[in-house]
Design a protein around this motif. Sequence first.
Motif, short mmCIF file in Angstrom:
data_model
loop_
_atom_site.label_atom_id
_atom_site.label_comp_id
_atom_site.label_asym_id
_atom_site.label_seq_id
_atom_site.Cartn_x
_atom_site.Cartn_y
_atom_site.Cartn_z
N TYR A 167 -11.65 -12.94 -2.75
CA TYR A 167 -10.62 -13.39 -3.37
C TYR A 167 -11.13 -13.65 -4.81
N ARG A 199 -5.53 -8.40 -2.42
CA ARG A 199 -5.89 -9.62 -2.46
C ARG A 199 -5.10 -10.19 -4.06
N GLU A 254 -2.36 -8.81 -5.12
CA GLU A 254 -0.78 -9.00 -4.88
C GLU A 254 -0.58 -10.42 -4.14
N GLU A 255 -1.45 -10.86 -3.17
CA GLU A 255 -1.36 -12.24 -2.64
C GLU A 255 -1.67 -13.27 -3.62
N LEU A 256 -2.48 -13.17 -4.64
CA LEU A 256 -3.01 -14.03 -5.54
C LEU A 256 -1.57 -14.30 -6.60
N ILE A 270 1.57 -13.56 -5.70
CA ILE A 270 2.54 -14.28 -5.06
C ILE A 270 2.45 -15.80 -4.94
N ASP A 271 0.94 -16.04 -4.64
CA ASP A 271 0.79 -17.46 -4.64
C ASP A 271 0.79 -18.15 -6.04
N VAL A 272 0.59 -17.77 -7.04
CA VAL A 272 0.69 -18.07 -8.62
C VAL A 272 2.27 -18.46 -8.92
N GLU A 273 2.86 -17.48 -8.34
CA GLU A 273 4.41 -17.36 -8.54
C GLU A 273 5.17 -18.50 -8.01
N GLN A 274 4.63 -18.66 -6.58
CA GLN A 274 5.07 -19.81 -5.77
C GLN A 274 5.06 -21.14 -6.23
N GLN A 275 3.63 -21.14 -6.87
CA GLN A 275 3.11 -22.56 -7.37
C GLN A 275 4.00 -22.91 -8.69
N GLU A 332 7.71 -23.90 -7.79
CA GLU A 332 7.63 -25.32 -7.45
C GLU A 332 7.54 -26.30 -8.36
#
Length: 356
Positions: free
Chosen positions: A101, A154, A156-158, A160-165, A168
């Motif tokens: 990652y 990896r 794409e997952e990173l 998505i995680d950044v966008e979710q954070q 929030e």
Amino acid sequence: MAENPKKKCHQHSIDFLKFGFIASPTNQQLPFCLLCNQVFSNEGMKPSRMCGHLTKKHPDKKEKDLKYFLTLSKQFANRSSIDGMINKITTKNDDGLVASYNISLLIAKSGKLHTIGDKLILPAIREVISTVMYQDASSVVRSIPLSNNSVSRRIEELAIDVEQQLCEVLQTTEFALQLDESTLCDNEALLMAYVRYIHNGVSKEEMLFSKPLETDTKVFANRDYCYEQNQKELTDDRIFQQLCENNDEDDKLLLLHTKVRWLSKGNCLKRFHQQFDSIVELLEEYDSTLAEMVKMIRTDVAYLADLFEKLNIVNKQLQGNNTTLIQAKGVVLSFLSKLTLFRQNIAIVNLGGYLV
């Protein structure tokens, strides 16, 4: 006052195996029952207590001989060894996944092709481990998946995680939203959204999303209307690209500008000036009168391209995270003080069409 005597610490003995007990794998001072896998206190490391536990809890095993308990002891040791190996392999695989990652994030930031993981990074890691550290690199390299698909997944997952954070944070924070429209080098229209907010006392600016637009209504509608009013045909992009290639131009396309994008006009004029000769040559085939009119404004285009480049520099200085009002005011005042010099330069014909 008399001091309390220290408690006696009982030591493990191999003779305890006849009661089904060995030293605990986690603490050699504690007894461990092979039959129920229960750990007792140090006080339980007495023959009488071990014998009592065997008789009460495991009466069916109290007649077993030492060979039986010795076999149980070897089986437990083998099982513990296998469990340790599994835990070690799992930990190693987890470390490799974390490295995968982190390296994928570096690839994304560098803007390189995702295949660089397999083609360059893993061979480089293998070379360093084997040449510098004098170790076998095969197991380490296998634990770090960096194939093209893995790196893409990896990243794409990173993302998505950044966008979710970010979402929030925005759900509990006041923020300013800016929508911007831009065009890529192939004239593909993009809609971009930026947010600026204060988090933990720090001003931050982030891109919320970037989405392609089916049509750039502002740019293409205005362009089509202009051509319709003047009864001209649309320029064929492929013909112009071929002409630019024949003239050894660095760029093969003209840029379209939009009023929303603050760097668009300056870049459009700069590209127009760079490809001026090719544009005139193409226009001569369609409308010689228009080509002559364009030739007459060559100097004006050069002046405008330089002037808008100055404005672009100022705009860039006003952008970025943590830009304060005082810093922005200083940039604007500095630019205003140069306008007088620019005006004097424009009035001098012998400057050759360039601002200094």
